[in-house]
Design an enzyme around this catalytic site. Structure first.
Site, PDB file in Angstrom:
ATOM      1  N   CYS A 198       0.852  -1.205   0.000  1.00  0.00           N
ATOM      2  CA  CYS A 198       0.000   0.000   0.000  1.00  0.00           C
ATOM      3  C   CYS A 198       0.886   1.254   0.000  1.00  0.00           C
ATOM      4  O   CYS A 198       1.618   1.470  -0.952  1.00  0.00           O
ATOM      5  CB  CYS A 198      -0.964  -0.011   1.176  1.00  0.00           C
ATOM      6  SG  CYS A 198      -1.997  -1.478   1.285  1.00  0.00           S
ATOM      7  N   ASP A 237      -8.812  -2.683  -7.747  1.00  0.00           N
ATOM      8  CA  ASP A 237      -8.355  -1.661  -6.799  1.00  0.00           C
ATOM      9  C   ASP A 237      -9.056  -0.339  -7.082  1.00  0.00           C
ATOM     10  O   ASP A 237      -8.897   0.239  -8.155  1.00  0.00           O
ATOM     11  CB  ASP A 237      -6.840  -1.499  -6.917  1.00  0.00           C
ATOM     12  CG  ASP A 237      -6.227  -0.717  -5.776  1.00  0.00           C
ATOM     13  OD1 ASP A 237      -6.853   0.250  -5.308  1.00  0.00           O
ATOM     14  OD2 ASP A 237      -5.108  -1.068  -5.349  1.00  0.00           O
ATOM     15  N   HIS A 267      -7.655  -3.858  -3.639  1.00  0.00           N
ATOM     16  CA  HIS A 267      -6.535  -3.264  -2.924  1.00  0.00           C
ATOM     17  C   HIS A 267      -6.310  -4.054  -1.629  1.00  0.00           C
ATOM     18  O   HIS A 267      -7.250  -4.470  -0.964  1.00  0.00           O
ATOM     19  CB  HIS A 267      -6.831  -1.806  -2.589  1.00  0.00           C
ATOM     20  CG  HIS A 267      -5.665  -1.087  -2.007  1.00  0.00           C
ATOM     21  ND1 HIS A 267      -4.631  -0.613  -2.774  1.00  0.00           N
ATOM     22  CD2 HIS A 267      -5.344  -0.783  -0.724  1.00  0.00           C
ATOM     23  CE1 HIS A 267      -3.728  -0.033  -1.995  1.00  0.00           C
ATOM     24  NE2 HIS A 267      -4.142  -0.135  -0.738  1.00  0.00           N
TER      25      HIS A 267
END
Length: 300
Positions: free
Chosen positions: A173, A236, A269
């Site tokens: 991330c 995502d 994500h």
């Protein structure tokens, strides 16, 4: 519980670690050893890697600004020297998931070290308030983060068990973006694996946010000192696929033929984060196999 869909956390609109010794390493009493409550899924069954046969603990690395930077280290028992892998956290800091990633790498024969980039302000790991976490992360600017990585490399170079001629980096991330940045900054880094880190400004970012996020990986492709591969999710919501394609084009233009990105069409994500609802076991395993193959080729 909050579902994280973006590398830096939510926008305003969206609103057990072993105590084995490591020589001079000690576990500070304030070290948070659980999973960050801001992202932990109630149904999660996180992978837990025990420390049998490993040396694990906390160290401090003198940073350029004079701060004593805490870091978690996991490595195989024995003299080594072991190839070094820096592990860069998500916005949730040095919580149980990142510690476990370090132990997984140690089991594969690496000395893994995860700096606590955010604790100058406050440790985000125990917090449930996403707005507070975002404020903490926002205070960690590019130069501070690069200085912390430099401090980590310098500290490791003084450890007899660390082979600082073989250095990798991986991050998740927020940390995925840092992987690209660090690989462009430090010649010592031979290989990197970026997990769903931002590649270009968010389409909804304000001019100030765009500026504060520089440099972006899409602008650094020609500066990479080592090979970097990316593992990204096709679903995502925070990293548009057109930015992934722009990064692929930038890498091709730069002649970085060994670097590139794999998109997992069914992944959201955070698909490697086994404590979150976004976890995708099959895609996480495939991404880890890609990491293993790259590090075996470049670091051993």
């Amino acid at each position: 519980m909050t579902i994280l869909t973006r590398p830096e956390g939510l926008t305003a609109e969206d609103l057990k670690l072993s105590r084995r010794g490591l020589g001079a390493l000690t576990l500070g009493a304030a070290v948070f050893t659980g999973y960050c409550p801001a992202a932990l899924a109630q149904s999660a069954r996180p992978i837990v890697t025990d420390a049998a046969g490993l040396e694990v603990g906390m160290v401090t690395c003198p940073a350029p600004d004079g701060f004593d930077l805490p870091a978690y280290v996991a490595r195989p028992e024995g003299d080594g020297p072991w190839p070094l892998v820096i592990v860069v956290s998500e916005i949730f800091g040095l919580h149980a998931y990142i510690q476990d990633v370090c132990r997984r790498l140690a089991r594969q024969g690496y000395a893994a070290i995860a700096p606590a980039f955010f604790v100058r302000v406050e440790d985000p790991a125990p917090l449930a308030d996403m707005q507070r976490i975002q404020a903490i992360v926002g205070a960690a600017g590019y130069e501070q983060v690069m200085g912390d990585i430099d401090a980590t490399l310098n500290w490791a170079s003084g450890q007899l068990w660390a082979n600082d001629d073989k250095v990798g980096i991986t991050g998740f991330c927020w940390g995925g973006k840092v992987v690209w940045q660090a690989a462009a900054r430090f010649a010592a880094i031979d290989a990197g694996v970026a997990w769903y880190g931002r590649l270009a400004p968010s389409p909804t970012a304000t001019p100030a946010q765009v500026e504060s996020g520089r440099p972006y990986p899409v602008d650094l492709a020609a500066d990479l000192k080592g090979v970097v591969i990316g593992n990204y999710g096709g679903l995502d919501q925070g990293i548009p696929l057109d930015t992934v394609q722009a990064m692929q084009t930038a890498l091709a233009t730069a002649g970085a033929s060994e670097s590139g990105i794999k998109v997992y069409d069914d992944a959201q994500h955070g698909f490697h984060a086994d404590y979150r609802p976004s976890y995708n076991a099959a895609d996480a395993a495939d991404g880890w196999a890609r990491l293993t193959a790259l590090f075996e080729a470049k670091l051993k």
